[in-house]
Write an enzyme that holds these catalytic residues in place. Structure first.
Site, PDB file in Angstrom:
ATOM      1  N   HIS A 127       0.812  -1.215   0.000  1.00 29.19           N
ATOM      2  CA  HIS A 127       0.000   0.000   0.000  1.00 29.19           C
ATOM      3  C   HIS A 127       0.856   1.281   0.000  1.00 29.19           C
ATOM      4  O   HIS A 127       0.689   2.174   0.824  1.00 29.19           O
ATOM      5  CB  HIS A 127      -1.107   0.009   1.058  1.00 29.19           C
ATOM      6  CG  HIS A 127      -0.707  -0.151   2.506  1.00 29.19           C
ATOM      7  ND1 HIS A 127       0.348   0.493   3.067  1.00 29.19           N
ATOM      8  CD2 HIS A 127      -1.271  -0.878   3.497  1.00 29.19           C
ATOM      9  CE1 HIS A 127       0.419   0.183   4.345  1.00 29.19           C
ATOM     10  NE2 HIS A 127      -0.538  -0.654   4.633  1.00 29.19           N
TER      11      HIS A 127
ATOM     12  N   HIS B 283      -7.010  -8.773  13.213  1.00 33.24           N
ATOM     13  CA  HIS B 283      -6.943  -7.436  12.593  1.00 33.24           C
ATOM     14  C   HIS B 283      -7.692  -7.487  11.267  1.00 33.24           C
ATOM     15  O   HIS B 283      -7.512  -8.429  10.490  1.00 33.24           O
ATOM     16  CB  HIS B 283      -5.458  -7.100  12.397  1.00 33.24           C
ATOM     17  CG  HIS B 283      -5.145  -5.820  11.705  1.00 33.24           C
ATOM     18  ND1 HIS B 283      -5.939  -4.696  11.789  1.00 33.24           N
ATOM     19  CD2 HIS B 283      -4.087  -5.473  10.900  1.00 33.24           C
ATOM     20  CE1 HIS B 283      -5.381  -3.725  11.077  1.00 33.24           C
ATOM     21  NE2 HIS B 283      -4.269  -4.179  10.516  1.00 33.24           N
TER      22      HIS B 283
ATOM     23  N   GLU C  45      -7.477  -5.435   8.613  1.00 36.71           N
ATOM     24  CA  GLU C  45      -6.887  -4.966   7.358  1.00 36.71           C
ATOM     25  C   GLU C  45      -6.816  -6.149   6.383  1.00 36.71           C
ATOM     26  O   GLU C  45      -6.592  -7.300   6.779  1.00 36.71           O
ATOM     27  CB  GLU C  45      -5.510  -4.322   7.585  1.00 36.71           C
ATOM     28  CG  GLU C  45      -5.090  -3.501   6.375  1.00 36.71           C
ATOM     29  CD  GLU C  45      -3.917  -2.549   6.614  1.00 36.71           C
ATOM     30  OE1 GLU C  45      -3.305  -2.594   7.693  1.00 36.71           O
ATOM     31  OE2 GLU C  45      -3.615  -1.765   5.688  1.00 36.71           O
TER      32      GLU C  45
ATOM     33  N   ASP D 220      -4.917  -7.522   4.273  1.00 40.02           N
ATOM     34  CA  ASP D 220      -3.834  -8.500   4.124  1.00 40.02           C
ATOM     35  C   ASP D 220      -3.988  -9.657   5.110  1.00 40.02           C
ATOM     36  O   ASP D 220      -3.408 -10.725   4.915  1.00 40.02           O
ATOM     37  CB  ASP D 220      -2.456  -7.841   4.263  1.00 40.02           C
ATOM     38  CG  ASP D 220      -2.322  -6.971   5.491  1.00 40.02           C
ATOM     39  OD1 ASP D 220      -3.319  -6.381   5.927  1.00 40.02           O
ATOM     40  OD2 ASP D 220      -1.195  -6.873   6.025  1.00 40.02           O
TER      41      ASP D 220
ATOM     42  N   HIS E 131      -1.631  -1.569  14.527  1.00 38.76           N
ATOM     43  CA  HIS E 131      -1.609  -0.157  14.234  1.00 38.76           C
ATOM     44  C   HIS E 131      -2.990   0.403  13.859  1.00 38.76           C
ATOM     45  O   HIS E 131      -3.068   1.547  13.393  1.00 38.76           O
ATOM     46  CB  HIS E 131      -0.625   0.109  13.093  1.00 38.76           C
ATOM     47  CG  HIS E 131      -1.073  -0.534  11.791  1.00 38.76           C
ATOM     48  ND1 HIS E 131      -1.098   0.154  10.610  1.00 38.76           N
ATOM     49  CD2 HIS E 131      -1.536  -1.762  11.502  1.00 38.76           C
ATOM     50  CE1 HIS E 131      -1.522  -0.631   9.630  1.00 38.76           C
ATOM     51  NE2 HIS E 131      -1.789  -1.800  10.150  1.00 38.76           N
TER      52      HIS E 131
ATOM     53  N   ASP F 257       0.280  -7.576  13.232  1.00 43.02           N
ATOM     54  CA  ASP F 257       1.212  -6.603  12.646  1.00 43.02           C
ATOM     55  C   ASP F 257       2.375  -6.261  13.588  1.00 43.02           C
ATOM     56  O   ASP F 257       3.473  -5.935  13.120  1.00 43.02           O
ATOM     57  CB  ASP F 257       0.474  -5.314  12.282  1.00 43.02           C
ATOM     58  CG  ASP F 257      -0.237  -5.420  10.940  1.00 43.02           C
ATOM     59  OD1 ASP F 257       0.213  -6.198  10.091  1.00 43.02           O
ATOM     60  OD2 ASP F 257      -1.240  -4.714  10.751  1.00 43.02           O
TER      61      ASP F 257
ATOM     62  N   TYR G  53      10.105  -1.685   9.251  1.00 45.13           N
ATOM     63  CA  TYR G  53       8.656  -1.922   9.385  1.00 45.13           C
ATOM     64  C   TYR G  53       8.069  -0.961  10.431  1.00 45.13           C
ATOM     65  O   TYR G  53       7.042  -0.319  10.202  1.00 45.13           O
ATOM     66  CB  TYR G  53       8.467  -3.384   9.795  1.00 45.13           C
ATOM     67  CG  TYR G  53       7.052  -3.858   9.932  1.00 45.13           C
ATOM     68  CD1 TYR G  53       6.415  -4.539   8.898  1.00 45.13           C
ATOM     69  CD2 TYR G  53       6.337  -3.657  11.112  1.00 45.13           C
ATOM     70  CE1 TYR G  53       5.121  -4.997   9.027  1.00 45.13           C
ATOM     71  CE2 TYR G  53       5.048  -4.104  11.248  1.00 45.13           C
ATOM     72  CZ  TYR G  53       4.442  -4.778  10.204  1.00 45.13           C
ATOM     73  OH  TYR G  53       3.156  -5.221  10.349  1.00 45.13           O
TER      74      TYR G  53
ATOM     75  N   HIS H 128       3.559 -10.902   9.668  1.00 51.67           N
ATOM     76  CA  HIS H 128       4.450 -10.693   8.519  1.00 51.67           C
ATOM     77  C   HIS H 128       5.873 -11.088   8.915  1.00 51.67           C
ATOM     78  O   HIS H 128       6.327 -10.746  10.016  1.00 51.67           O
ATOM     79  CB  HIS H 128       4.484  -9.214   8.113  1.00 51.67           C
ATOM     80  CG  HIS H 128       3.147  -8.657   7.716  1.00 51.67           C
ATOM     81  ND1 HIS H 128       2.529  -8.936   6.522  1.00 51.67           N
ATOM     82  CD2 HIS H 128       2.301  -7.814   8.372  1.00 51.67           C
ATOM     83  CE1 HIS H 128       1.376  -8.292   6.451  1.00 51.67           C
ATOM     84  NE2 HIS H 128       1.211  -7.608   7.564  1.00 51.67           N
TER      85      HIS H 128
HETATM   86 FE1  FEO Z   1      -2.431  -3.709   9.210  1.00 51.63          FE
HETATM   87 FE2  FEO Z   1      -0.603  -6.341   8.058  1.00 51.63          FE
HETATM   88  O1  FEO Z   1      -2.029  -5.120   8.107  1.00 51.63           O
END
Ligand code: FEO
Length: 403
Positions: A27, A81, A83, A85, A151, A170, A196, A229
């Site tokens: 993103h 989360h 989001e 991904d 986040h 995250d 990151y 991640h």
């Molecule tokens: Fe906040 Fe890995 O997405």
């Protein structure tokens, strides 16, 4: 062994995520090393899936799960989360395992509704959970920990009590694509975690400190941190929590960072002389041309430097487009406690320095002194001033460095 072989993380715990080898832009954030979306399957008397992967990779995750259990047998899906991904394969999983119960934070529930109201949300059995709530899988117990603003407002983490594994989503992630799954198998993992942090978590540093206090207050031992991640922290996971504490408190070094772009070399000459001035005053200096360096890496440099000089040529009475874009990106990440020096060049009417000053003022960042601009090209006296400014910035960096 085949390409869909899951990886055993602990007894009954498997990594079933995907590696996104060709991810170069997350993103808008450059990811030169690629990335991964980590999902974890826990097989006990009940079967739980912690997080999912980005939707285009749902099939790969499901194949990986199928190597361990029939995915229709999944009893619980934990959404740490919303989001995309991490959550955008939830509809695919809930279609295969329609009786699975879904767990999310209160804001997670709202987010899942907003994202998936046309993808089956109304049929899902969703339970809202908060910090300290537990879910027994049989021999293993999951406990939920809200990680608000790490986040997003909905962010949550899941802790497996018996194996002392924190599934941190995250938090503590890194964007790297590798066939290795653990921190002690790859190099530079703390550096990748810092990049990151600088690009994802930096604006939420005060919430990071509160989160660390909250986790410490729970009195839980952590033997492994399995993020959403990158690789899993199994070699002294406390080191990344400690690093988060330092980054959140604004750790900086005696370092001057010079960021610039240039059209015909004038701004570059000024930048080079500032580098030389700061270097000769005995501090480390980093120079970053905005069209030749990843901005994500430059943000990590911003995080570490107390003094930052930013230079731009003038184009059409405005600052150069890369400088404008970078300032927009950087001010959004709110690096605090720094001093900024602005410089640039122009041919006719100017505008770059004024534009940068406006941006820095609206972000409420502190200037390191009066800005410097030259007309057409810098001559010897201009370059002398740049060198002297570099020396002055070095002195400030020495005084301001924390740690
Ligand atoms: Fe906040 Fe890995 O997405």
């Amino acid at each position: 062994m085949d390409e869909y072989e899951p990886l055993k993380v602990a007894e009954g715990v498997y990594w079933v995520g995907v590696v996104d080898w060709n991810l170069r832009d997350f993103h808008g954030y450059e990811t030169p090393k690629g990335g991964s979306y980590n999902a974890y399957l826990i097989v006990d008397e009940k079967i739980a899936l912690i997080d999912t992967v980005k939707a285009p990779f749902a099939g790969e995750m499901i194949k990986r799960i199928s190597r361990i259990v029939d995915p229709s047998r999944i009893d619980y899906v934990i959404s740490n989360h919303v989001e995309m991904d991490h959550s955008s394969s939830i509809p695919a999983i809930m279609e295969i395992a329609p009786k699975a119960k879904l767990f999310a934070s209160s804001k997670g529930k709202t987010g899942l509704y907003e994202y998936y109201k046309e993808d089956g949300f109304e049929d899902w059995d969703l339970q809202v959970v908060g910090t300290g709530d537990e879910l027994s899988l049989g021999k293993k117990t999951l406990m939920f920990i809200e990680a608000t603003m790490l986040h997003w407002p909905d962010s949550m983490q899941t802790y497996m009590k018996e194996d002392r594994i924190l599934f941190s989503n995250d938090g503590f992630g890194q964007h790297i694509a590798t066939s290795k799954r653990f921190d002690d198998e790859v190099e530079d993992v703390l550096e990748d975690a810092a990049i990151y942090y600088a690009n994802i978590l930096l604006p939420f540093s005060s919430q990071v400190l509160k989160y660390i206090d909250r986790v410490n207050g729970l009195g839980i031992g952590i033997d492994m941190i399995a993020p959403g991640h990158g690789v899993i922290w199994r070699k002294d996971p406390a080191r990344v929590i400690e690093a988060y504490g330092r980054w959140a408190k604004g750790e900086t070094f005696a370092k001057v960072l010079v960021i610039y772009d240039t059209m015909w070399g004038s701004t570059e000459k000024m930048a080079m002389e500032m580098v030389e001035g700061a270097r000769s005053a005995g501090v480390e200096v980093r120079l970053r041309h905005l069209r030749k360096n990843d901005w994500s890496m430059t943000l990590k440099e911003v995080m570490e430097a107390p003094v930052i000089a930013i230079g731009s040529p003038t184009m059409n009475n405005k600052m150069f487009y890369t400088v404008s874009g970078f300032l927009n990106y950087m001010t959004g990440l709110r690096p605090r406690g720094k001093k900024y020096f602005l410089f640039g060049s122009y041919g006719w009417g100017g505008g770059a320095v004024k534009g940068m000053e406006k941006e820095i003022a609206s972000a409420k960042f502190e200037l390191a002194g009066e800005s410097l601009q030259v007309k057409f090209r810098p001559f010897e006296d201009d370059l002398d001033r740049c060198r002297a400014i570099g020396q002055k910035l070095a002195g400030m960096a020495k005084d301001m460095a924390k740690y």
